[in-house]
Design a protein around this motif. Structure first.
Motif, PDB file in Angstrom:
ATOM      1  N   THR A 197       0.811  -1.228   0.000  1.00  0.00           N
ATOM      2  CA  THR A 197       0.000   0.000   0.000  1.00  0.00           C
ATOM      3  C   THR A 197       0.840   1.272   0.000  1.00  0.00           C
ATOM      4  OG1 THR A 197      -1.701  -1.182   1.227  1.00  0.00           O
ATOM      5  CG2 THR A 197      -1.883   1.209   1.152  1.00  0.00           C
ATOM      6  N   LEU A 198       1.873   1.331   0.854  1.00  0.00           N
ATOM      7  CA  LEU A 198       2.675   2.547   0.976  1.00  0.00           C
ATOM      8  C   LEU A 198       3.999   2.478   0.202  1.00  0.00           C
ATOM      9  CD1 LEU A 198       2.111   3.295   4.771  1.00  0.00           C
ATOM     10  CD2 LEU A 198       0.926   4.279   2.805  1.00  0.00           C
ATOM     11  N   GLN A 199       4.163   1.443  -0.579  1.00  0.00           N
ATOM     12  CA  GLN A 199       5.413   1.307  -1.341  1.00  0.00           C
ATOM     13  C   GLN A 199       5.415   2.256  -2.533  1.00  0.00           C
ATOM     14  OE1 GLN A 199       6.397  -2.768  -2.300  1.00  0.00           O
ATOM     15  NE2 GLN A 199       7.640  -2.180  -4.045  1.00  0.00           N
ATOM     16  N   THR A 200       6.571   2.839  -2.822  1.00  0.00           N
ATOM     17  CA  THR A 200       6.697   3.695  -4.003  1.00  0.00           C
ATOM     18  C   THR A 200       6.464   2.845  -5.249  1.00  0.00           C
ATOM     19  OG1 THR A 200       8.327   5.026  -2.834  1.00  0.00           O
ATOM     20  CG2 THR A 200       8.211   5.294  -5.221  1.00  0.00           C
ATOM     21  N   LYS A 201       5.533   3.269  -6.065  1.00  0.00           N
ATOM     22  CA  LYS A 201       5.051   2.382  -7.134  1.00  0.00           C
ATOM     23  C   LYS A 201       5.812   2.503  -8.458  1.00  0.00           C
ATOM     24  CE  LYS A 201       0.299   1.840  -5.450  1.00  0.00           C
ATOM     25  NZ  LYS A 201       0.492   2.455  -4.144  1.00  0.00           N
ATOM     26  N   ASN A 202       6.588   3.556  -8.642  1.00  0.00           N
ATOM     27  CA  ASN A 202       7.228   3.748  -9.948  1.00  0.00           C
ATOM     28  C   ASN A 202       8.627   3.144 -10.033  1.00  0.00           C
ATOM     29  OD1 ASN A 202       8.430   5.531  -8.226  1.00  0.00           O
ATOM     30  ND2 ASN A 202       8.387   7.285  -9.633  1.00  0.00           N
ATOM     31  N   ILE A 203       8.991   2.334  -9.038  1.00  0.00           N
ATOM     32  CA  ILE A 203      10.307   1.677  -9.039  1.00  0.00           C
ATOM     33  C   ILE A 203      10.104   0.174  -9.134  1.00  0.00           C
ATOM     34  CG2 ILE A 203      12.414   1.244  -7.707  1.00  0.00           C
ATOM     35  CD1 ILE A 203      12.009   4.005  -6.427  1.00  0.00           C
ATOM     36  N   THR A 204      10.775  -0.449 -10.075  1.00  0.00           N
ATOM     37  CA  THR A 204      10.665  -1.906 -10.217  1.00  0.00           C
ATOM     38  C   THR A 204      11.829  -2.609  -9.535  1.00  0.00           C
ATOM     39  OG1 THR A 204      10.662  -3.749 -11.781  1.00  0.00           O
ATOM     40  CG2 THR A 204      11.759  -1.761 -12.499  1.00  0.00           C
ATOM     41  N   GLN A 205      11.532  -3.717  -8.877  1.00  0.00           N
ATOM     42  CA  GLN A 205      12.551  -4.509  -8.186  1.00  0.00           C
ATOM     43  C   GLN A 205      13.022  -5.681  -9.038  1.00  0.00           C
ATOM     44  OE1 GLN A 205      13.605  -3.565  -5.078  1.00  0.00           O
ATOM     45  NE2 GLN A 205      12.181  -1.847  -5.150  1.00  0.00           N
ATOM     46  N   LYS A 206      12.363  -5.940 -10.171  1.00  0.00           N
ATOM     47  CA  LYS A 206      12.598  -7.190 -10.893  1.00  0.00           C
ATOM     48  C   LYS A 206      13.043  -7.011 -12.338  1.00  0.00           C
ATOM     49  CE  LYS A 206       9.254  -9.333  -7.845  1.00  0.00           C
ATOM     50  NZ  LYS A 206       7.914  -9.925  -7.701  1.00  0.00           N
ATOM     51  N   ILE A 207      13.193  -5.753 -12.768  1.00  0.00           N
ATOM     52  CA  ILE A 207      13.756  -5.469 -14.091  1.00  0.00           C
ATOM     53  C   ILE A 207      15.011  -4.635 -13.887  1.00  0.00           C
ATOM     54  CG2 ILE A 207      13.427  -4.294 -16.297  1.00  0.00           C
ATOM     55  CD1 ILE A 207      10.501  -4.979 -16.183  1.00  0.00           C
ATOM     56  N   PHE A 208      16.090  -5.029 -14.563  1.00  0.00           N
ATOM     57  CA  PHE A 208      17.383  -4.364 -14.388  1.00  0.00           C
ATOM     58  C   PHE A 208      17.985  -4.018 -15.748  1.00  0.00           C
ATOM     59  CE2 PHE A 208      16.658  -7.620 -11.209  1.00  0.00           C
ATOM     60  CZ  PHE A 208      16.939  -6.994  -9.999  1.00  0.00           C
ATOM     61  N   GLN A 209      18.782  -2.970 -15.778  1.00  0.00           N
ATOM     62  CA  GLN A 209      19.561  -2.649 -16.971  1.00  0.00           C
ATOM     63  C   GLN A 209      20.988  -3.145 -16.765  1.00  0.00           C
ATOM     64  OE1 GLN A 209      19.583   1.467 -18.121  1.00  0.00           O
ATOM     65  NE2 GLN A 209      20.645   1.073 -20.054  1.00  0.00           N
ATOM     66  N   VAL A 210      21.497  -3.898 -17.737  1.00  0.00           N
ATOM     67  CA  VAL A 210      22.868  -4.426 -17.669  1.00  0.00           C
ATOM     68  C   VAL A 210      23.822  -3.515 -18.417  1.00  0.00           C
ATOM     69  CG1 VAL A 210      24.383  -6.324 -18.385  1.00  0.00           C
ATOM     70  CG2 VAL A 210      22.164  -6.814 -17.346  1.00  0.00           C
ATOM     71  N   ASP A 211      23.493  -3.199 -19.658  1.00  0.00           N
ATOM     72  CA  ASP A 211      24.257  -2.283 -20.487  1.00  0.00           C
ATOM     73  C   ASP A 211      23.237  -1.411 -21.205  1.00  0.00           C
ATOM     74  OD1 ASP A 211      26.298  -1.051 -21.889  1.00  0.00           O
ATOM     75  OD2 ASP A 211      27.340  -2.905 -22.398  1.00  0.00           O
ATOM     76  N   TYR A 212      23.677  -0.472 -22.015  1.00  0.00           N
ATOM     77  CA  TYR A 212      22.696   0.423 -22.631  1.00  0.00           C
ATOM     78  C   TYR A 212      21.738  -0.328 -23.558  1.00  0.00           C
ATOM     79  CZ  TYR A 212      25.185   0.369 -27.128  1.00  0.00           C
ATOM     80  OH  TYR A 212      25.755  -0.028 -28.312  1.00  0.00           O
ATOM     81  N   HIS A 213      22.131  -1.538 -24.011  1.00  0.00           N
ATOM     82  CA  HIS A 213      21.312  -2.281 -24.978  1.00  0.00           C
ATOM     83  C   HIS A 213      20.784  -3.605 -24.419  1.00  0.00           C
ATOM     84  CE1 HIS A 213      25.279  -3.992 -25.052  1.00  0.00           C
ATOM     85  NE2 HIS A 213      24.963  -4.928 -25.924  1.00  0.00           N
TER      86      HIS A 213
END
Length: 240
Positions: free
Chosen positions: A54-70
């Motif tokens: 309920t009170l968690q910041t919603k616009n941050i994902t914990q399960k998608i990451f960027q490794v390099d620019y591509h």
């Protein structure tokens, strides 16, 4: 218990040729929330199911990451293990750029992470990583998606789901996936996959998404406004 002590270490085979610690790690992935990877001629989509508190910041994902620019990663299972592997992949990718003065191939990163994961199945005193990862992006050879599992196996796919309910979602993908579909339709298909068991198929509340388009070849998080637009095409896909 059927394992009868053969599950005490990842270095021990059971009499029927199984490594229980690895199987337990794979079971952890099956209990994780869904992650989807879809490749088209216009780029790749990564999507995950994330139910924020309920009170968690919603616009941050914990399960998608960027490794390099591509290159991006979508993970299912024990996410702290994914975070450590992603940090490892980032260092490897930057090392490749410094050494060869070019961006690393998705297959090269996938093999490196798979080899690393496999090492955790060979030594006492460690445990296998309890996470599977979809590694997706665009390199010199085009669009690519790989899945790495806790055993150190890595396999290339055009579209794939991992996590809870993945078997059913993969069947849905087999019926509805088309390699010539637009990137927008691939995003809509990913939303449909995450909502497969729900009555409302176009709900985006629990969906986080990223993409790498063939035009930009750059990892981008998908905004909530864009998700809303993509969700309008969900009705194209059927589970019948």
């Amino acid at each position: 218990m059927a394992s009868r002590g053969y599950d005490m270490t990842p270095t021990m085979y059971s009499p029927d040729g199984r490594i229980y610690q690895v199987e337990y790690a794979i079971e952890t992935v099956k209990r994780g929330t869904l992650a989807i990877g879809i490749s088209t001629k216009q780029g790749v989509i990564m999507a995950v199911e994330e139910k924020a508190r309920t009170l968690q910041t919603k616009n941050i994902t914990q399960k998608i990451f960027q490794v390099d620019y591509h290159i991006g990663v979508a993970a299912a299972g024990y996410i702290p293990d994914a975070r450590v592997q992603v940090d490892n992949a980032r260092a490897f990718s930057q090392g490749n750029r410094m050494t060869y003065d070019e961006s690393v191939e998705i297959a090269t990163v996938s093999k490196y992470l798979a080899d690393t994961a496999h090492q955790f199945t060979q030594y006492g005193g460690v445990r296998p990583n309890g996470v599977s990862m979809i590694i997706a992006g665009i390199d010199q050879k085009g669009e690519a998606i790989y899945v790495i599992d806790p055993s150190g196996t890595y396999v290339q796919f055009t579209a794939v789901a991992i996590g809870a309910g993945a078997d059913e979602v993969n069947s849905f993908l087999e019926k509805n996936y088309n390699p010539d579909m637009s990137l927008e339709d691939a995003a809509a298909l990913a939303i449909a996959c995450i909502n497969l068991k729900d009555e409302v198929k176009d709900e985006i509340k629990n969906v986080k998404m990223a993409k790498v388009s063939s035009e930009s070849k750059v990892f981008e998080k998908v905004s909530e406004a864009d998700l809303e637009n993509y969700s309008k095409n969900v009705s194209k896909f059927s589970n019948e």
